[in-house]
Design an enzyme around this catalytic site. Structure first.
Site, PDB file in Angstrom:
ATOM      1  N   HIS A 107       0.823  -1.219   0.000  1.00 28.93           N
ATOM      2  CA  HIS A 107       0.000   0.000   0.000  1.00 28.93           C
ATOM      3  C   HIS A 107       0.856   1.269   0.000  1.00 28.93           C
ATOM      4  CE1 HIS A 107      -3.405  -2.526   0.252  1.00 28.93           C
ATOM      5  NE2 HIS A 107      -3.482  -2.662   1.559  1.00 28.93           N
TER       6      HIS A 107
ATOM      7  N   HIS B  58     -10.485   0.382   0.404  1.00 29.04           N
ATOM      8  CA  HIS B  58     -10.245  -0.775   1.275  1.00 29.04           C
ATOM      9  C   HIS B  58     -11.365  -0.924   2.310  1.00 29.04           C
ATOM     10  CE1 HIS B  58      -7.993  -3.829   3.380  1.00 29.04           C
ATOM     11  NE2 HIS B  58      -6.894  -3.619   2.682  1.00 29.04           N
TER      12      HIS B  58
ATOM     13  N   ASP C 245      -7.261 -14.045   0.597  1.00 26.87           N
ATOM     14  CA  ASP C 245      -6.544 -12.772   0.487  1.00 26.87           C
ATOM     15  C   ASP C 245      -5.798 -12.816  -0.836  1.00 26.87           C
ATOM     16  OD1 ASP C 245      -5.431 -10.311   0.914  1.00 26.87           O
ATOM     17  OD2 ASP C 245      -4.031 -10.958   2.481  1.00 26.87           O
TER      18      ASP C 245
ATOM     19  N   GLU D 149     -11.333  -5.274  -3.073  1.00 31.05           N
ATOM     20  CA  GLU D 149     -10.480  -4.163  -3.481  1.00 31.05           C
ATOM     21  C   GLU D 149     -10.207  -4.273  -4.990  1.00 31.05           C
ATOM     22  OE1 GLU D 149      -7.011  -4.170  -0.666  1.00 31.05           O
ATOM     23  OE2 GLU D 149      -8.203  -5.812   0.166  1.00 31.05           O
TER      24      GLU D 149
END
Length: 349
Positions: free
Chosen positions: A107, A178, A250, A313
Site C-alpha cells: 500500500h 479498502h 486474500d 479491493e
C-alpha cells in the site's frame, strides 16, 4: 431535524482538524466520508425489513483512523497492494520504495495516502470530491499529481468511487478502496455465512509473502471458484496452499470485464437480506476476509474479530509492474488516470 451535511470528526495528533461529510438518498441510504484519508466511515443501507444497517467497519473519529492499521474504508494509493522487493523500474530508472511488509512494499509504504488530510474540492447533495497533492518522489514514486477521489450516491442505492489524476512523469498509479463489508452490520460477528460470486475464471497465486508468482491459474476445481457463488466459510480453511499462505482468502481474481465498467462480483447475506453488487473497469479484485483482525476496537464500542468482514479491493494485479503478462498500472506523463468502482445495494425478495 435534518442532519448536518458536514460535522467535525476530531483532530489529528499534530492538531489538524478533520470533518465528516454525509450523502443521503431518498431511500434512506447514507454514506459518511471523512477528509482524513478520504475514507468511507459509515454506510447505512436498508435490510429486508426496511431497517438501516451500517455495513462497513470503521472508527468513531479521526484519532481512530490515525491509530489503526487495518485500512478501514481507506483510499489506498499511489499503489495499492504489494510490490515485490520494494522497488520498480520505469524508463530504465530504478525507484526504491519502503520495505514495510517483509522485504516488500505494501500500500505504498507507511506514508499512506489514507493517513493524510485531504482537501474537499467540491461538495453537493449527492457527491463529495476529495483531492490530495502528491509531489514527485512521494512514497518513492516518480512524478507529481493531484489525486481526485469522488464519492457519489445515487437514487439506485449505488455508491460510486471515481479516481482521477494526471501525472507529470511516467509513474505507477493503482488506486483502490479498502472498505471492510459486513452485510449483517459492522458489529455482527463473522461474514463466513455471506455468499460471494465473482465473474473470474482464474486468479493469481502468490508466495508465502503474498507476492504473485506470475502464474494465472484456473479456479476450476479449487476453493477459489466463486463463479456460481460460494459461501465464504465453506472452504476458507481448506488444505490448499494459497489459502494456507493467506490464512484464508486474500487473493487477486482475474476479472473478465476487459476494461469495461461492468458488474464483476456480488455479496449476499441471507440473514439481513442485503445484497451488494460490485462494478469496476479495473482488471482485478483482491478479496480479503479480514484474516488478521483480532479484537480491533471500532465504532460504538465494537470489537472487530477475525473474519468479521470481507474486502473487495478493485485493482491492477499485485506486483504487476514485475510481470509482463499482467495488465500494467503504468500511467504515462500527461495521460489521465480515470477509473471507477461502484457498490450497489439491493434487498432480497
Amino acid at each position: 431535524m435534518e442532519e448536518k451535511k458536514v460535522t467535525t470528526f476530531g483532530s489529528t495528533k499534530d492538531g489538524a482538524e478533520t470533518h465528516l461529510y454525509v450523502l443521503e438518498n431518498k431511500n434512506g441510504v447514507k454514506a459518511y466520508l471523512t477528509d482524513y484519508g478520504a475514507a468511507l466511515v459509515r454506510l447505512f443501507v436498508p435490510d429486508k425489513d426496511g431497517n438501516l444497517r451500517d455495513v462497513v467497519l470503521g472508527y468513531d473519529d479521526a484519532a481512530g483512523y490515525e491509530r489503526g492499521d487495518a485500512s478501514f474504508g481507506a483510499t489506498v494509493g499511489r499503489n495499492a497492494n504489494r510490490i515485490g522487493g520494494a522497488q520498480l523500474e520505469i524508463g530504465g530508472k530504478v525507484y526504491k520504495l519502503e520495505k514495510n511488509d517483509n522485504d516488500n512494499n505494501l500500500h505504498s509504504g507507511t506514508h499512506y495516502y489514507n493517513k493524510r488530510v485531504w482537501e474537499v474540492k467540491e461538495q453537493g447533495d449527492d457527491h463529495v470530491t476529495f483531492v490530495l497533492h502528491s509531489p514527485d518522489k512521494d512514497q518513492g514514486y516518480p512524478g507529481a499529481l493531484d489525486m481526485y477521489v469522488t464519492y457519489t450516491l445515487d437514487e439506485d442505492n449505488t455508491l460510486t468511487i471515481r479516481y482521477e489524476a494526471v501525472p507529470d512523469q511516467d509513474t505507477v498509479i493503482n488506486m483502490t478502496n479498502h472498505s471492510y463489508f459486513n452485510l449483517n452490520g459492522h458489529d455482527s460477528g463473522t461474514v463466513l455465512g455471506h455468499k460471494v460470486t465473482v465473474n473470474a475464471d482464474s486468479f493469481t497465486p502468490a508466495d508465502q509473502y503474498s507476492i504473485p508468482t506470475g502464474e494465472i491459474r484456473s479456479v476450476e476445481g479449487t476453493p477459489m471458484d466463486f463463479r456460481a457463488g460460494r459461501v465464504l466459510g465453506d472452504e476458507i480453511d481448506a488444505d490448499y496452499e494459497p489459502l494456507r499462505f493467506g490464512m484464508g482468502y486474500d487473493h487477486n481474481w482475474v476479472l473478465k470485464n476487459e476494461g469495461r465498467f461492468d458488474k464483476v462480483a456480488e455479496v449476499v447475506s441471507e440473514e439481513s437480506g442485503i445484497a451488494m453488487e460490485v462494478y469496476t473497469d479495473l482488471p482485478g479484485v483482491q478479496i480479503y476476509t479480514a484474516n488478521f483482525l483480532d479484537g480491533e476496537p471500532g465504532k460504538g464500542g465494537a470489537s472487530y474479530i477475525k473474519r468479521s468482514a470481507v474486502c473487495l479491493e478493485t485493482q491492477y494485479f499485485p506486483d504487476a509492474i514485475h510481470h509482463e503478462n499482467f495488465p500494467q498500472p503504468l500511467c504515462k506523463k500527461g495521460e489521465k488516470y480515470d477509473t471507477r468502482t461502484a457498490y450497489r445495494f439491493l434487498t432480497l425478495d
